[in-house]
Motif scaffolding. Structure first.
Motif, PDB file in Angstrom:
ATOM      1  N   THR A   1       0.852  -1.098   0.143  1.00 50.99           N
ATOM      2  CA  THR A   1       0.090   0.021  -0.179  1.00 50.99           C
ATOM      3  C   THR A   1       0.758   1.259  -0.066  1.00 50.99           C
ATOM      4  N   GLY A   2       0.311   2.598  -0.183  1.00 49.86           N
ATOM      5  CA  GLY A   2       1.062   3.555  -0.223  1.00 49.86           C
ATOM      6  C   GLY A   2       1.991   3.958  -0.909  1.00 49.86           C
ATOM      7  N   VAL A   3       3.251   4.322  -0.300  1.00 46.92           N
ATOM      8  CA  VAL A   3       4.173   4.606  -1.311  1.00 46.92           C
ATOM      9  C   VAL A   3       4.833   3.277  -1.697  1.00 46.92           C
ATOM     10  N   GLN A   4       5.019   2.221  -1.130  1.00 43.55           N
ATOM     11  CA  GLN A   4       5.561   0.953  -1.473  1.00 43.55           C
ATOM     12  C   GLN A   4       4.699   0.636  -2.847  1.00 43.55           C
ATOM     13  N   MET A   5       3.688   0.804  -2.935  1.00 44.61           N
ATOM     14  CA  MET A   5       2.870   0.349  -3.886  1.00 44.61           C
ATOM     15  C   MET A   5       3.045   1.199  -4.948  1.00 44.61           C
ATOM     16  N   THR A   6       3.104   2.465  -4.896  1.00 42.81           N
ATOM     17  CA  THR A   6       3.368   3.432  -5.987  1.00 42.81           C
ATOM     18  C   THR A   6       4.844   3.238  -6.615  1.00 42.81           C
ATOM     19  N   GLU A   7       5.845   3.136  -5.607  1.00 39.39           N
ATOM     20  CA  GLU A   7       7.114   2.466  -6.135  1.00 39.39           C
ATOM     21  C   GLU A   7       6.879   1.185  -6.869  1.00 39.39           C
ATOM     22  N   ALA A   8       6.436   0.162  -6.603  1.00 41.18           N
ATOM     23  CA  ALA A   8       6.184  -0.907  -7.223  1.00 41.18           C
ATOM     24  C   ALA A   8       5.521  -0.780  -8.728  1.00 41.18           C
ATOM     25  N   LEU A   9       4.512   0.052  -8.638  1.00 41.43           N
ATOM     26  CA  LEU A   9       3.710   0.414 -10.097  1.00 41.43           C
ATOM     27  C   LEU A   9       4.998   1.047 -10.774  1.00 41.43           C
ATOM     28  N   LYS A  10       5.600   2.065 -10.523  1.00 39.63           N
ATOM     29  CA  LYS A  10       6.771   2.597 -11.210  1.00 39.63           C
ATOM     30  C   LYS A  10       7.578   1.691 -11.872  1.00 39.63           C
ATOM     31  N   ARG A  11       8.011   0.713 -10.998  1.00 34.43           N
ATOM     32  CA  ARG A  11       9.129  -0.323 -11.882  1.00 34.43           C
ATOM     33  C   ARG A  11       8.302  -1.167 -12.890  1.00 34.43           C
ATOM     34  N   TYR A  12       6.913  -1.503 -12.604  1.00 31.96           N
ATOM     35  CA  TYR A  12       6.153  -1.945 -13.664  1.00 31.96           C
ATOM     36  C   TYR A  12       6.245  -1.194 -14.971  1.00 31.96           C
ATOM     37  N   ILE A  13       5.944  -0.044 -14.709  1.00 25.56           N
ATOM     38  CA  ILE A  13       5.619   1.073 -15.807  1.00 25.56           C
ATOM     39  C   ILE A  13       7.160   1.028 -16.515  1.00 25.56           C
ATOM     40  N   ARG A  14       8.328   1.035 -15.833  1.00 19.27           N
ATOM     41  CA  ARG A  14       9.608   1.142 -16.626  1.00 19.27           C
ATOM     42  C   ARG A  14       9.775   0.042 -17.516  1.00 19.27           C
ATOM     43  N   ARG A  15       9.471  -1.047 -17.016  1.00 23.76           N
ATOM     44  CA  ARG A  15       9.563  -2.278 -17.894  1.00 23.76           C
ATOM     45  C   ARG A  15       8.505  -2.361 -18.947  1.00 23.76           C
ATOM     46  N   ALA A  16       7.302  -2.100 -18.712  1.00 22.16           N
ATOM     47  CA  ALA A  16       6.379  -1.817 -19.769  1.00 22.16           C
ATOM     48  C   ALA A  16       6.671  -0.942 -21.090  1.00 22.16           C
ATOM     49  N   GLN A  17       7.451   0.303 -20.539  1.00 19.62           N
ATOM     50  CA  GLN A  17       7.750   1.028 -21.497  1.00 19.62           C
ATOM     51  C   GLN A  17       8.871   0.604 -22.412  1.00 19.62           C
ATOM     52  N   HIS A  18       9.495  -0.536 -21.814  1.00 18.07           N
ATOM     53  CA  HIS A  18      10.585  -0.744 -22.909  1.00 18.07           C
ATOM     54  C   HIS A  18       9.765  -2.144 -23.717  1.00 18.07           C
ATOM     55  N   GLY A  19       8.645  -2.136 -23.634  1.00 22.98           N
ATOM     56  CA  GLY A  19       7.770  -3.052 -24.527  1.00 22.98           C
ATOM     57  C   GLY A  19       7.792  -4.441 -23.887  1.00 22.98           C
ATOM     58  N   ASN A  20       8.162  -4.603 -22.627  1.00 15.64           N
ATOM     59  CA  ASN A  20       7.841  -6.155 -22.077  1.00 15.64           C
ATOM     60  C   ASN A  20       6.441  -6.458 -21.887  1.00 15.64           C
ATOM     61  N   GLU A  21       6.122  -7.549 -22.527  1.00 14.73           N
ATOM     62  CA  GLU A  21       4.736  -7.619 -22.664  1.00 14.73           C
ATOM     63  C   GLU A  21       4.176  -8.165 -21.428  1.00 14.73           C
TER      64      GLU A  21
END
Length: 275
Positions: free
Chosen positions: A134-154
């Motif tokens: 939850t909170g900041v930890q969830m925000t940071e985890a989502l950002k990590r997924y976003i970075r991977r997705a921005q590289h086209g990782n399906e």
């Protein structure tokens, strides 16, 4: 989900296969590295293939660096193969002659965690489960997924430990942060619309206003694009393999993943910037 690859990870993984500092040989051998690199189809980035004589750590570092710039998916496959090999060879077992050492393992654990993965002390590598964050930890985890997705990782289109894709998980998180809960029965369009409104973004349902800010047109477009991406999803297959309908091509899928990541990033940014 395949293993991640970043600058920190390539250095950390290279240290795990460093050359032995004594007369005792430590696996993998150069011959074994030949096989692992070849299976990942990364021979083009291998110094040995170009006639250079380098140590094992420098060799792995060079191959992964080349992959990071030229073929990230195969580089991720190589990272996963190397971790699996080291685990099988006793690299994470202190009583093994192939033990890679406490410090290199700690460095690797930190590098993988920064990318949303857990590397256990016995060499098991798996994505960080987000259900209990939850909170900041969830925000940071989502950002990590976003970075991977921005590289086209399906695979980054799906969020580990939930039944949601990246946009759903981001919208749900924003609503929980803003209101303390989110309507579990809401469909995707309603959920995303509520999240947009909660952070002051407009949707396709908002009429165009005279002299409205430039970002409104972008946000309407993002909302419409998000609905289109949601329509591409294989709702029966989410969480179990390819997240897209069978008719979706690889090019369409990669663009959808990147678009999904960009919309999620914009939404999270608005959440962090809006009181």
């Amino acid at each position: 989900m395949p293993a991640p690859l970043s600058d920190a990870i390539l250095f950390a993984v290279a240290s795990l296969v460093d050359d032995a500092q004594s007369e005792d040989r430590r696996d993998p051998t150069h011959s074994q590295i030949d096989f692992i690199v070849g299976r990942a189809s990364l021979t083009a980035g291998d110094p040995k293939a170009h006639g250079q004589t380098v140590g094992k750590a420098k060799r792995i570092r060079a191959v992964l660096s080349w992959a990071l710039a030229n073929n990230r998916p195969q580089g991720e496959a190589l990272v996963e193969s190397l971790i699996s090999f080291l685990r099988a060879a006793g690299g994470f077992r202190p009583d093994s002659s192939n033990y890679v050492g406490t410090e290199p393992i700690k460095n690797a654990v930190n590098a993988f965690r920064a990318e949303g993965f857990i590397l256990s002390s016995d060499g098991e590598l798996h994505p960080l489960v987000l259900d209990n964050l939850t909170g900041v930890q969830m925000t940071e985890a989502l950002k990590r997924y976003i970075r991977r997705a921005q590289h086209g990782n399906e695979d980054a289109a799906l969020i580990t430990g939930t039944a949601k894709d990246l946009l759903e998980a981001t919208a749900a998180h924003v609503l929980v942060e803003r209101t303390g809960l989110y309507p579990t029965g809401a469909n995707f369009e309603a959920l995303l619309g509520m999240a947009f409104v909660a952070v002051g973004m407009v949707t396709a349902a908002h009429p165009v206003q005279p002299s409205e800010p430039w970002k409104c047109k972008i946000e309407r477009g993002q909302f419409t694009l998000a609905l289109g991406i949601n329509g591409m999803r294989n709702k029966q297959g989410t969480g179990h393999g390819r997240p897209w309908l069978p008719t979706v091509t690889d090019v369409q899928a990669k663009n959808a993943v990147r678009s999904m990541a960009n919309i999620a990033e914009w939404l999270l940014h608005a959440h962090e910037q809006t009181p």
